[in-house]
Motif scaffolding. Structure first.
Motif, mmCIF file in Angstrom:
data_model
loop_
_atom_site.group_PDB
_atom_site.id
_atom_site.type_symbol
_atom_site.label_atom_id
_atom_site.label_comp_id
_atom_site.label_asym_id
_atom_site.label_seq_id
_atom_site.Cartn_x
_atom_site.Cartn_y
_atom_site.Cartn_z
ATOM 1 N N LYS A 133 1.423 -4.453 1.581
ATOM 2 C CA LYS A 133 2.275 -5.344 0.776
ATOM 3 C C LYS A 133 1.601 -6.697 0.584
ATOM 4 O O LYS A 133 1.572 -7.229 -0.531
ATOM 5 C CB LYS A 133 3.647 -5.523 1.423
ATOM 6 C CG LYS A 133 4.500 -6.575 0.732
ATOM 7 C CD LYS A 133 5.842 -6.067 0.364
ATOM 8 C CE LYS A 133 6.739 -7.105 -0.252
ATOM 9 N NZ LYS A 133 6.290 -7.651 -1.517
ATOM 10 N N GLN A 191 3.211 -1.635 -6.575
ATOM 11 C CA GLN A 191 3.101 -0.352 -5.880
ATOM 12 C C GLN A 191 2.827 0.759 -6.880
ATOM 13 O O GLN A 191 2.056 1.679 -6.602
ATOM 14 C CB GLN A 191 4.380 -0.067 -5.096
ATOM 15 C CG GLN A 191 4.566 -0.966 -3.903
ATOM 16 C CD GLN A 191 5.819 -0.632 -3.122
ATOM 17 O OE1 GLN A 191 6.197 0.526 -3.006
ATOM 18 N NE2 GLN A 191 6.466 -1.655 -2.577
ATOM 19 N N SER A 209 5.298 3.585 -1.243
ATOM 20 C CA SER A 209 6.469 2.854 -0.759
ATOM 21 C C SER A 209 6.639 3.007 0.742
ATOM 22 O O SER A 209 6.899 2.032 1.457
ATOM 23 C CB SER A 209 7.729 3.333 -1.487
ATOM 24 O OG SER A 209 8.865 2.658 -0.992
ATOM 25 N N MET A 210 6.480 4.224 1.234
ATOM 26 C CA MET A 210 6.623 4.458 2.670
ATOM 27 C C MET A 210 5.530 3.743 3.461
ATOM 28 O O MET A 210 5.783 3.209 4.544
ATOM 29 C CB MET A 210 6.619 5.959 2.961
ATOM 30 C CG MET A 210 7.871 6.656 2.448
ATOM 31 S SD MET A 210 7.853 8.415 2.788
ATOM 32 C CE MET A 210 8.453 8.399 4.463
ATOM 33 N N VAL A 213 3.945 0.972 2.484
ATOM 34 C CA VAL A 213 4.224 -0.466 2.381
ATOM 35 C C VAL A 213 5.333 -0.877 3.346
ATOM 36 O O VAL A 213 5.254 -1.923 3.993
ATOM 37 C CB VAL A 213 4.600 -0.841 0.932
ATOM 38 C CG1 VAL A 213 5.199 -2.230 0.845
ATOM 39 C CG2 VAL A 213 3.367 -0.727 0.033
ATOM 40 N N LYS A 214 6.351 -0.039 3.467
ATOM 41 C CA LYS A 214 7.496 -0.347 4.332
ATOM 42 C C LYS A 214 7.262 0.053 5.786
ATOM 43 O O LYS A 214 8.155 -0.106 6.616
ATOM 44 C CB LYS A 214 8.746 0.354 3.808
ATOM 45 C CG LYS A 214 9.197 -0.165 2.458
ATOM 46 C CD LYS A 214 10.386 0.612 1.952
ATOM 47 C CE LYS A 214 10.787 0.130 0.573
ATOM 48 N NZ LYS A 214 11.884 0.926 0.026
ATOM 49 N N ASN A 215 6.074 0.580 6.080
ATOM 50 C CA ASN A 215 5.756 1.037 7.437
ATOM 51 C C ASN A 215 6.790 2.041 7.946
ATOM 52 O O ASN A 215 7.213 1.983 9.096
ATOM 53 C CB ASN A 215 5.624 -0.145 8.400
ATOM 54 C CG ASN A 215 4.425 -0.986 8.097
ATOM 55 O OD1 ASN A 215 3.333 -0.472 7.912
ATOM 56 N ND2 ASN A 215 4.627 -2.291 8.017
ATOM 57 N N LYS A 216 7.182 2.970 7.092
ATOM 58 C CA LYS A 216 8.208 3.963 7.428
ATOM 59 C C LYS A 216 7.616 5.238 8.017
ATOM 60 O O LYS A 216 8.340 6.181 8.262
ATOM 61 C CB LYS A 216 9.022 4.327 6.185
ATOM 62 C CG LYS A 216 9.850 3.198 5.644
ATOM 63 C CD LYS A 216 11.037 2.945 6.519
ATOM 64 C CE LYS A 216 11.932 1.891 5.894
ATOM 65 N NZ LYS A 216 13.053 1.569 6.720
ATOM 66 N N ARG A 217 6.338 5.254 8.256
ATOM 67 C CA ARG A 217 5.698 6.457 8.780
ATOM 68 C C ARG A 217 5.345 6.267 10.246
ATOM 69 O O ARG A 217 4.840 5.223 10.638
ATOM 70 C CB ARG A 217 4.419 6.749 8.004
ATOM 71 C CG ARG A 217 4.699 7.016 6.528
ATOM 72 C CD ARG A 217 3.948 8.204 6.115
ATOM 73 N NE ARG A 217 4.488 8.686 4.844
ATOM 74 C CZ ARG A 217 3.896 9.588 4.143
ATOM 75 N NH1 ARG A 217 2.782 10.116 4.554
ATOM 76 N NH2 ARG A 217 4.425 10.002 3.024
#
Length: 63
Positions: A4, A14, A29-30, A32-36
């Motif tokens: 980001k 993005q 998106s995942m 960037v959002k550190n959702k992994r």
């Protein structure tokens, strides 16, 4: 991950990164959002290439 921050610095969206890297917008998106919990090395390589980054350490924050 610093994706980001890098996108903001480069005034890149993005969606543009997704197109340049060949990854889906959802994947970007995942990331960037550190959702992994884990990150696919190939995805990191594609993002780095799209952002013209040769040192992968630039993509990560280390505490």
């Amino acid at each position: 991950m610093r994706i980001k921050e890098i996108l903001d610095e480069r005034k890149m969206t993005q969606k543009e990164l997704a197109a340049a890297s060949g990854l889906t917008e959802a994947t970007i998106s995942m990331l960037v959002k550190n959702k992994r919990d884990t990150v696919n090395r190939q995805h990191i390589a594609q993002v780095a290439k799209a952002l013209d980054i040769t040192d992968f350490n630039m993509l990560f924050k280390f505490n």
